[in-house]
Design an enzyme around this catalytic site. Sequence first.
Site, short mmCIF file in Angstrom:
data_model
loop_
_atom_site.label_atom_id
_atom_site.label_comp_id
_atom_site.label_asym_id
_atom_site.label_seq_id
_atom_site.Cartn_x
_atom_site.Cartn_y
_atom_site.Cartn_z
N GLU A 279 0.83 -1.21 0.00
CA GLU A 279 0.00 0.00 0.00
C GLU A 279 0.87 1.27 0.00
OE1 GLU A 279 -2.94 -0.30 3.13
OE2 GLU A 279 -4.39 0.89 2.02
N HIS A 300 6.96 -27.10 -0.39
CA HIS A 300 6.36 -28.20 -1.14
C HIS A 300 5.30 -27.72 -2.12
CE1 HIS A 300 8.36 -31.31 1.37
NE2 HIS A 300 8.44 -30.27 2.19
N LYS A 414 -13.21 2.30 -2.57
CA LYS A 414 -14.22 2.69 -1.57
C LYS A 414 -15.30 3.56 -2.22
CE LYS A 414 -11.33 2.83 2.63
NZ LYS A 414 -10.73 3.68 3.64
#
Length: 424
Positions: A279, A300, A414
């Site tokens: 961010e 793995h 937003k």
Amino acid sequence: MKIGLDMTNLKSFVHDKDVADLLPQLKKSHDDLHSGKGKGSEFTGWLNLPSKTESSFLSELKNLGEEVRKNSDCLISIGIGGSYIGIRAALDFLSREQKLPVFYAGHNLSSGYLQDLFTQLKDKRVTVLVISKSGTTTEPAVAFRLVKQFMAGKYSDTELKQRIICITDEKKGALRAIANKEGYRTYPIADDVGGRFSVLAPVGLVPLALAGIDIASLIKGSQDAEKELSVADYGENIAWQYAANRYLLYRQKKNIEITSFFYEEMHFIGEWIKQLSGESEGKEGQGIFPASVNFTADLHSMGQLIQEGERNLFETFLIVKNTGHELLIPEDKDNQDNFNCVAKKNLDWVNEQAYRATAMAHYEGGVPNMTITLPQFDAYTLGQLFYFYEKTIALTGYLMGVNPFNQPGVEAYKTKMFALLGRK
Ligand code: PA5
């Protein structure tokens, strides 16, 4: 510093001359940060937050924690992003110190998750923390409505005033208005401290104190880091070293940083680093893409790509020197699995060999790597680690020429979400 940085596995990727050439730019980034002349300087209050934290405030929170733990079986901590991840990272890292269980809400919009939480906490005594700097974020606001309804089914209005604590802006935002109207207890977030840089502010300190964490040691660690990382000297300052080398690797198109650790307790430290780095740096077409892996499980799976995939990666290991555990592996008299080589060894020793082998193999496979060493899983170490990363990421952001303290991309989502929800 008690935490260390080992850069041995950068050789042949980053040369002394590259670092020397970068030093004037690094010094300017440092000076801009400290003098308040850099981009986003109105959000650099985190820089001296540790030294400004009063011990009387820490004692007040310690007392609040004792009071809450007498009348509560658990906490619900409502928040997202910087109002969530650092708290969870700290509590997982310090799980052995924690005295009160903490459940989270407001970090997703999952109905199943919240329904399960309410079922689980039906007969528990609950205290709620609502954390939102802006006080306008959708996820925690919606979760708070639902949690308030759940709490109102258990407690009277008078008791709710004791059991709901809000951490938000001192004056602005809907949460501030709700807290004032309902008479909830509040703790303010300073204007000059942004969300992802707020774990050492009341955002982190209040929930951690309530959970029984030694916040005085956490702040002491961050104060020591603040002092040591203010020194304008490459040889002395590991935030300078880490920032410079991250940036130099990024300039070589190594634009993915994998943070790797070998302890379950550190999963959310990885999430916190990803938020802080992603961010802060990811804007204006720039940014190191932050990833994290939990070894040895991810050896793995992701291990294959790291070893042999596209060579656009660098890696940072976070290693804890002394976990404080002793778990000896038993001997098998028939040695059927052929692993008596580790018999009577501490499991941590085997884990350490896994780290050493991985660092070597990845380096030889073309992945330059650094190792940050942490002495142990304690609050003092964590305080240093938080501050070290905040300082490093701010410096790297300035080296990239971006404002590390805004998040226009998040704001864009937003705004669109408000429109879709029909919110005025
Ligand atoms: O770093 C940031 O500023 C963001 O990630 C915020 O922490 C996040 O969006 C939550 O915001 P708020 O605390 O205002 O609800």
